[in-house]
Motif scaffolding. Structure first.
Motif, PDB file in Angstrom:
ATOM      1  N   LEU A  86      16.200 -15.066 -29.263  1.00  0.00           N
ATOM      2  CA  LEU A  86      14.976 -14.701 -29.963  1.00  0.00           C
ATOM      3  C   LEU A  86      15.020 -13.279 -30.523  1.00  0.00           C
ATOM      4  O   LEU A  86      13.991 -12.757 -30.967  1.00  0.00           O
ATOM      5  CB  LEU A  86      13.771 -14.877 -29.036  1.00  0.00           C
ATOM      6  CG  LEU A  86      13.523 -16.319 -28.569  1.00  0.00           C
ATOM      7  CD1 LEU A  86      12.348 -16.376 -27.610  1.00  0.00           C
ATOM      8  CD2 LEU A  86      13.303 -17.244 -29.760  1.00  0.00           C
TER       9      LEU A  86
ATOM     10  N   SER B  95      15.251 -10.426 -29.141  1.00  0.00           N
ATOM     11  CA  SER B  95      14.266  -9.627 -28.434  1.00  0.00           C
ATOM     12  C   SER B  95      14.886  -9.123 -27.136  1.00  0.00           C
ATOM     13  O   SER B  95      16.095  -9.199 -26.947  1.00  0.00           O
ATOM     14  CB  SER B  95      13.034 -10.491 -28.152  1.00  0.00           C
ATOM     15  OG  SER B  95      11.980  -9.715 -27.659  1.00  0.00           O
TER      16      SER B  95
ATOM     17  N   LYS C 131       3.973 -14.605 -26.404  1.00  0.00           N
ATOM     18  CA  LYS C 131       5.113 -13.793 -26.859  1.00  0.00           C
ATOM     19  C   LYS C 131       6.319 -14.664 -27.180  1.00  0.00           C
ATOM     20  O   LYS C 131       6.989 -14.457 -28.190  1.00  0.00           O
ATOM     21  CB  LYS C 131       5.496 -12.754 -25.796  1.00  0.00           C
ATOM     22  CG  LYS C 131       4.508 -11.624 -25.641  1.00  0.00           C
ATOM     23  CD  LYS C 131       5.004 -10.698 -24.547  1.00  0.00           C
ATOM     24  CE  LYS C 131       4.030  -9.619 -24.208  1.00  0.00           C
ATOM     25  NZ  LYS C 131       4.547  -8.765 -23.138  1.00  0.00           N
TER      26      LYS C 131
ATOM     27  N   GLN D 290       5.536 -16.681 -30.434  1.00  0.00           N
ATOM     28  CA  GLN D 290       5.585 -15.836 -31.631  1.00  0.00           C
ATOM     29  C   GLN D 290       7.012 -15.435 -31.979  1.00  0.00           C
ATOM     30  O   GLN D 290       7.393 -15.439 -33.153  1.00  0.00           O
ATOM     31  CB  GLN D 290       4.714 -14.599 -31.442  1.00  0.00           C
ATOM     32  CG  GLN D 290       3.239 -14.911 -31.467  1.00  0.00           C
ATOM     33  CD  GLN D 290       2.378 -13.692 -31.185  1.00  0.00           C
ATOM     34  OE1 GLN D 290       2.866 -12.617 -30.838  1.00  0.00           O
ATOM     35  NE2 GLN D 290       1.070 -13.864 -31.326  1.00  0.00           N
ATOM     36  N   ALA D 291       7.802 -15.084 -30.979  1.00  0.00           N
ATOM     37  CA  ALA D 291       9.188 -14.686 -31.237  1.00  0.00           C
ATOM     38  C   ALA D 291       9.977 -15.853 -31.818  1.00  0.00           C
ATOM     39  O   ALA D 291      10.754 -15.687 -32.770  1.00  0.00           O
ATOM     40  CB  ALA D 291       9.839 -14.189 -29.948  1.00  0.00           C
ATOM     41  N   ARG D 292       9.770 -17.028 -31.270  1.00  0.00           N
ATOM     42  CA  ARG D 292      10.482 -18.216 -31.757  1.00  0.00           C
ATOM     43  C   ARG D 292      10.056 -18.554 -33.175  1.00  0.00           C
ATOM     44  O   ARG D 292      10.891 -18.807 -34.052  1.00  0.00           O
ATOM     45  CB  ARG D 292      10.214 -19.396 -30.815  1.00  0.00           C
ATOM     46  CG  ARG D 292      10.896 -20.681 -31.243  1.00  0.00           C
ATOM     47  CD  ARG D 292      10.689 -21.784 -30.241  1.00  0.00           C
ATOM     48  NE  ARG D 292       9.302 -22.169 -30.028  1.00  0.00           N
ATOM     49  CZ  ARG D 292       8.575 -22.907 -30.885  1.00  0.00           C
ATOM     50  NH1 ARG D 292       9.102 -23.324 -32.004  1.00  0.00           N
ATOM     51  NH2 ARG D 292       7.330 -23.232 -30.583  1.00  0.00           N
ATOM     52  N   GLN D 293       8.759 -18.546 -33.430  1.00  0.00           N
ATOM     53  CA  GLN D 293       8.259 -18.878 -34.760  1.00  0.00           C
ATOM     54  C   GLN D 293       8.674 -17.851 -35.801  1.00  0.00           C
ATOM     55  O   GLN D 293       8.933 -18.199 -36.951  1.00  0.00           O
ATOM     56  CB  GLN D 293       6.737 -19.029 -34.728  1.00  0.00           C
ATOM     57  CG  GLN D 293       6.302 -20.281 -33.997  1.00  0.00           C
ATOM     58  CD  GLN D 293       4.793 -20.429 -33.925  1.00  0.00           C
ATOM     59  OE1 GLN D 293       4.052 -19.454 -33.999  1.00  0.00           O
ATOM     60  NE2 GLN D 293       4.334 -21.654 -33.762  1.00  0.00           N
ATOM     61  N   ARG D 294       8.747 -16.586 -35.397  1.00  0.00           N
ATOM     62  CA  ARG D 294       9.173 -15.521 -36.309  1.00  0.00           C
ATOM     63  C   ARG D 294      10.565 -15.815 -36.870  1.00  0.00           C
ATOM     64  O   ARG D 294      10.863 -15.530 -38.028  1.00  0.00           O
ATOM     65  CB  ARG D 294       9.149 -14.179 -35.573  1.00  0.00           C
ATOM     66  CG  ARG D 294       9.510 -12.981 -36.449  1.00  0.00           C
ATOM     67  CD  ARG D 294       9.519 -11.672 -35.664  1.00  0.00           C
ATOM     68  NE  ARG D 294      10.642 -11.658 -34.738  1.00  0.00           N
ATOM     69  CZ  ARG D 294      10.565 -11.595 -33.418  1.00  0.00           C
ATOM     70  NH1 ARG D 294       9.405 -11.535 -32.824  1.00  0.00           N
ATOM     71  NH2 ARG D 294      11.639 -11.598 -32.673  1.00  0.00           N
ATOM     72  N   LEU D 295      11.417 -16.442 -36.036  1.00  0.00           N
ATOM     73  CA  LEU D 295      12.781 -16.764 -36.457  1.00  0.00           C
ATOM     74  C   LEU D 295      12.883 -18.158 -37.077  1.00  0.00           C
ATOM     75  O   LEU D 295      13.965 -18.571 -37.503  1.00  0.00           O
ATOM     76  CB  LEU D 295      13.730 -16.664 -35.265  1.00  0.00           C
ATOM     77  CG  LEU D 295      13.885 -15.260 -34.677  1.00  0.00           C
ATOM     78  CD1 LEU D 295      14.746 -15.306 -33.438  1.00  0.00           C
ATOM     79  CD2 LEU D 295      14.464 -14.304 -35.708  1.00  0.00           C
ATOM     80  N   GLY D 296      11.770 -18.876 -37.103  1.00  0.00           N
ATOM     81  CA  GLY D 296      11.773 -20.207 -37.689  1.00  0.00           C
ATOM     82  C   GLY D 296      12.528 -21.232 -36.863  1.00  0.00           C
ATOM     83  O   GLY D 296      13.060 -22.203 -37.403  1.00  0.00           O
TER      84      GLY D 296
END
Length: 75
Positions: free
Chosen positions: A66, A68, A18, A21-27
């Motif tokens: 993040l 979130s 989680k 994914q959250a970090r990668q979603r924001l680049g």
């Protein structure tokens, strides 16, 4: 002393995924995430890569960075 926010025993892989994914979603890189959350890079790496859980204040800062919530990242 603040207690760890969650116990990652058994479900650690899901929580780590989680965060990733959250970090990668924001680049964001791990370093950028750590800097924005005002924590050491190694501390953030521990949360994302190992079975470590942040204290409540740190978890809130990471969740904000993040875009979130603590609940969605650690439950």
């Amino acid at each position: 002393h603040e207690r760890a926010l969650v116990n990652l025993k058994g479900d650690g892989d899901r929580e780590k995924e989680k965060l990733l994914q959250a970090r990668q979603r924001l680049g964001l890189t791990q370093l950028e995430t750590a800097q924005k959350a005002k924590i050491a890079l190694r501390a953030y790496q521990n949360y994302e890569n190992e079975d470590k859980a942040p204290n409540a204040r740190t978890a809130i800062r990471i969740a904000k960075v993040l875009a979130s919530t603590v609940e969605s990242l650690w439950e």
